[in-house]
Motif scaffolding. Structure first.
Motif, short mmCIF file in Angstrom:
data_model
loop_
_atom_site.label_atom_id
_atom_site.label_comp_id
_atom_site.label_asym_id
_atom_site.label_seq_id
_atom_site.Cartn_x
_atom_site.Cartn_y
_atom_site.Cartn_z
N GLU A 1 9.55 -2.67 6.39
CA GLU A 1 10.54 -1.80 5.75
C GLU A 1 9.98 -1.05 4.54
OE1 GLU A 1 10.71 -5.92 4.15
OE2 GLU A 1 10.92 -5.13 6.16
N LEU A 2 8.87 -1.50 3.99
CA LEU A 2 8.24 -0.80 2.88
C LEU A 2 7.14 0.16 3.33
CD1 LEU A 2 8.00 -3.74 0.32
CD2 LEU A 2 9.67 -1.88 0.36
N GLY A 3 6.97 0.31 4.64
CA GLY A 3 5.96 1.24 5.17
C GLY A 3 4.58 0.64 5.25
N ARG A 4 4.47 -0.68 5.18
CA ARG A 4 3.16 -1.35 5.20
C ARG A 4 2.81 -1.79 6.62
NH1 ARG A 4 4.69 -5.50 0.48
NH2 ARG A 4 6.21 -5.91 2.11
N VAL A 5 1.53 -1.85 6.86
CA VAL A 5 1.02 -2.38 8.13
C VAL A 5 -0.17 -3.27 7.78
CG1 VAL A 5 -0.52 -0.43 8.58
CG2 VAL A 5 0.30 -1.81 10.48
#
Length: 184
Positions: A12-16
Motif C-alpha cells: 500500500e505504500l508503493g514498495r516492492v
C-alpha cells in the motif's frame, strides 16, 4: 532482460521487495541507492547507483594523472567495481568486481601501504584474483558525507618495489578530492 520467475506485489505504500537471491547476486545491500528508469515499453528498471561512476571521465583523468606523476598503476573504484584504471594491467582490472579484501578496507576506513618484500602477502584487488601479480600497493578509501564510497589504489609491478609516504599522500589527496567532489 533475464526472467527470474519471481513475482512480487507492491504494498500500500508503493514498495516492492527485491528478492534476497537477486540482491546477493547484484551485491545490493541495505541502504544502497538505486536509480529508477522507465523505458518506452513501460518497463521499470532499477540500477545500482554509483556516485563515483557519475564522475567516470573525471576519475579516468585523475587516474591518468596519478599514473604519470608516480609511474604506478592507478585505480579509482566505487564500492563494488573498478571505475577507472591507468597504467599496466588496465584490461585485467577495468570494470571488474572488487575483492572482499578491498570492500573490508573501505568499510573500516583504513589506509593501507604494503609491499610483498616487507609485508608478505598483498591484498587482492579484484574478485577471482587470489594471487596478485604486483609487488606493492597503496589503498585509501574515498569518504563523502561520512560514508566510504570508493577507493584510490596504486599498484606496482616492479620487483622489490615499495610504496612510501609520497604515494600515500598522493592517494590521500586524490581520495579527499574525489570525496569533496561527491559532496558538492
Amino acid at each position: 532482460m533475464k526472467a527470474t520467475g519471481i513475482v512480487r506485489r507492491i504494498d500500500e505504500l508503493g514498495r516492492v521487495v527485491i528478492p534476497k537471491e537477486i540482491r546477493r547476486t547484484l551485491r545490493i545491500r541495505e541502504g544502497d541507492p538505486l536509480e529508477i528508469f522507465t523505458d518506452r515499453e513501460g518497463e521499470v528498471i532499477l540500477k545500482k547507483y554509483s556516485p563515483i561512476g557519475e564522475l567516470g571521465d573525471f576519475a579516468s583523468e585523475y587516474a591518468e594523472s596519478l599514473h604519470q606523476a608516480l609511474g604506478h598503476t592507478a585505480l579509482i573504484c566505487d564500492k563494488d567495481n573498478v571505475i577507472a584504471v591507468s597504467g599496466s594491467g588496465k584490461r585485467d582490472l577495468i570494470d571488474k568486481s572488487l575483492h572482499e579484501d578491498i570492500e573490508q578496507i573501505m568499510a573500516s576506513r583504513e589506509r593501507v601501504v604494503r609491499s610483498a618484500s616487507t609485508d608478505g602477502k598483498l591484498f587482492s584487488v579484484v574478485s577471482g584474483d587470489e594471487t596478485p601479480d604486483y609487488s606493492a600497493e597503496v589503498i585509501v578509501p574515498i569518504i563523502a558525507s561520512g560514508d566510504a564510497i570508493g577507493a584510490v589504489i596504486l599498484l606496482s609491478r616492479e620487483s622489490g618495489a615499495t610504496m612510501n609516504t609520497t604515494e600515500l599522500k598522493a592517494c590521500e589527496t586524490a581520495a579527499h578530492f574525489m570525496g569533496k567532489q561527491m559532496e558538492t
